[in-house]
Enzyme design. Structure first.
Site: not given
Length: 357
Positions: A40, A44, A53, A89, A164
């Site tokens: 990561r 963010r 973004r 992702d 998921y």
């Protein structure tokens, strides 16, 4: 990316990139310094990421080659890490084959119509390169920009994707997932088989476009006991690694809370096994056994402490990894969103300086 562009990317990969510290460490060869990258690292924690973004949904951003290229390059420019990781992702290949899903901010991937029955498996069709043409295009752009810096491709492992799909979204206890695994083992095996095929195809696209290594993320597999992993998960993960074995690129395997599974995760076919922060690197090496490089494993929360503390904890990781054949320095999980980017930059410089040969 046109077919004319591809050879140049491949040429870069097989020359200067091949001799990079990151790929040398993955191959357990002598390195000029311990290579560093962060899970990561593109995302963010970077203000430049938040800027580009802004107003763009996560899944949409993954399908925009110019944006993917910019985001992937941002931490390489800022932190001087030894490898880039492709910005995407783990649910992108599922979206690409038509699964109705969305990534909801603050929640994660949410599946509109979960996979619960044998009839549902028909929705998991094979993935083709055309389904993810934007990945090929973005990686072509990236390899041209990255030069000798390797690009890591990645995918979600069959168990985590299945979780998921069966749960319908993130789950704390994986009740429905485990109920299928224990109660309907044939359906479960067929589900993981299909996901292994999709995942293998997704990694092949990335390698053929120019990725120099691949990482298989099994984020939720730490929820399983070793016997259940060996019986119900490892065969599918092994199929993914087998699918990309002919390419000869390093294959990294990582999961969270997988201290009890490290040996089995290595057995599944990885060349490099990621270790989270709960297990010291030397103990991780003992559990994995010889013949594998290791990746890890500073606790991501340490980065919120003063610089002297970060360096002391990083030194502990380096000392524990000192006897390893191959070590790639990383965090024990992903960079947290509120991490100070400068702390990451300083950490890269510290590891490079401390390990310079």
């Amino acid at each position: 990316m046109s077919s004319n562009d591809r050879p140049s990317g491949q040429q870069t990969k097989t020359s200067a990139t091949h001799e990079s510290a990151f790929l040398k460490a993955c191959r357990r060869e002598p390195v000029p310094h311990t290579p560093v990258w962060f899970m990561r690292q593109a995302g963010r924690s970077l203000p430049e990421y938040l800027k580009v973004r802004e107003g763009i949904a996560m899944l949409d951003s993954c399908m925009m080659p110019e944006l993917v290229t910019e985001i992937t390059l941002q931490p390489v420019r800022r932190h001087k890490v030894d490898a880039a990781i492709y910005f995407s992702d783990i649910v992108v290949p599922l979206k690409a084959i038509g699964i109705d899903l969305d990534i909801k901010p603050g929640v994660g991937p949410v599946i509109a119509d979960p996979i619960r029955t044998r009839a549902d498996l028909a929705r998991l069709r094979d993935l083709t390169p055309e389904d993810v043409h934007y990945v090929t295009e973005a990686i072509g752009m990236l390899t041209a920009e990255l030069g000798p810096t390797p690009l890591i491709g990645f995918a979600g492992a069959p168990f985590t994707l299945a979780s998921y799909l069966v749960e319908g979204g993130p789950s704390r206890n994986h009740e429905r997932t485990k109920a299928m695994m224990y109660g309907e083992p044939e359906l479960w095996a067929d589900l993981l088989d299909r996901l292994a095929k999709i995942t293998g195809a997704f990694l092949k696209v990335q390698i053929e476009a120019g990725a120099s290594a691949v990482q298989l993320f099994d984020s939720w597999v730490g929820a399983l006991a070793p016997a259940d992993y060996r019986r119900s998960v490892m065969p599918a993960s092994a199929k993914v690694f087998d699918a990309v074995a002919p390419y000869g690129v390093p294959r990294i395997h990582f999961g969270v809370g997988t201290g009890e599974l490290l040996g089995l995760m290595g057995e599944a076919g990885a060349d490099v096994v990621g270790v989270d922060w709960r297990v010291p690197m030397d103990e991780g090496a003992r559990r994995v056994g010889p013949g594998k490089a290791l990746q890890g494993n500073l606790d991501p929360a340490v980065l919120f402490a003063p610089t002297a503390t970060v360096e002391a904890k990083a030194r502990e990781v380096l000392d524990a990894a000192a006897g390893l054949e191959g070590h790639v320095f990383n965090l024990g999980h992903g960079v947290m969103p509120t991490t100070d980017p400068d702390a990451l930059t300083r950490l890269v410089e510290y590891v490079h300086t401390q390990t310079a040969r």
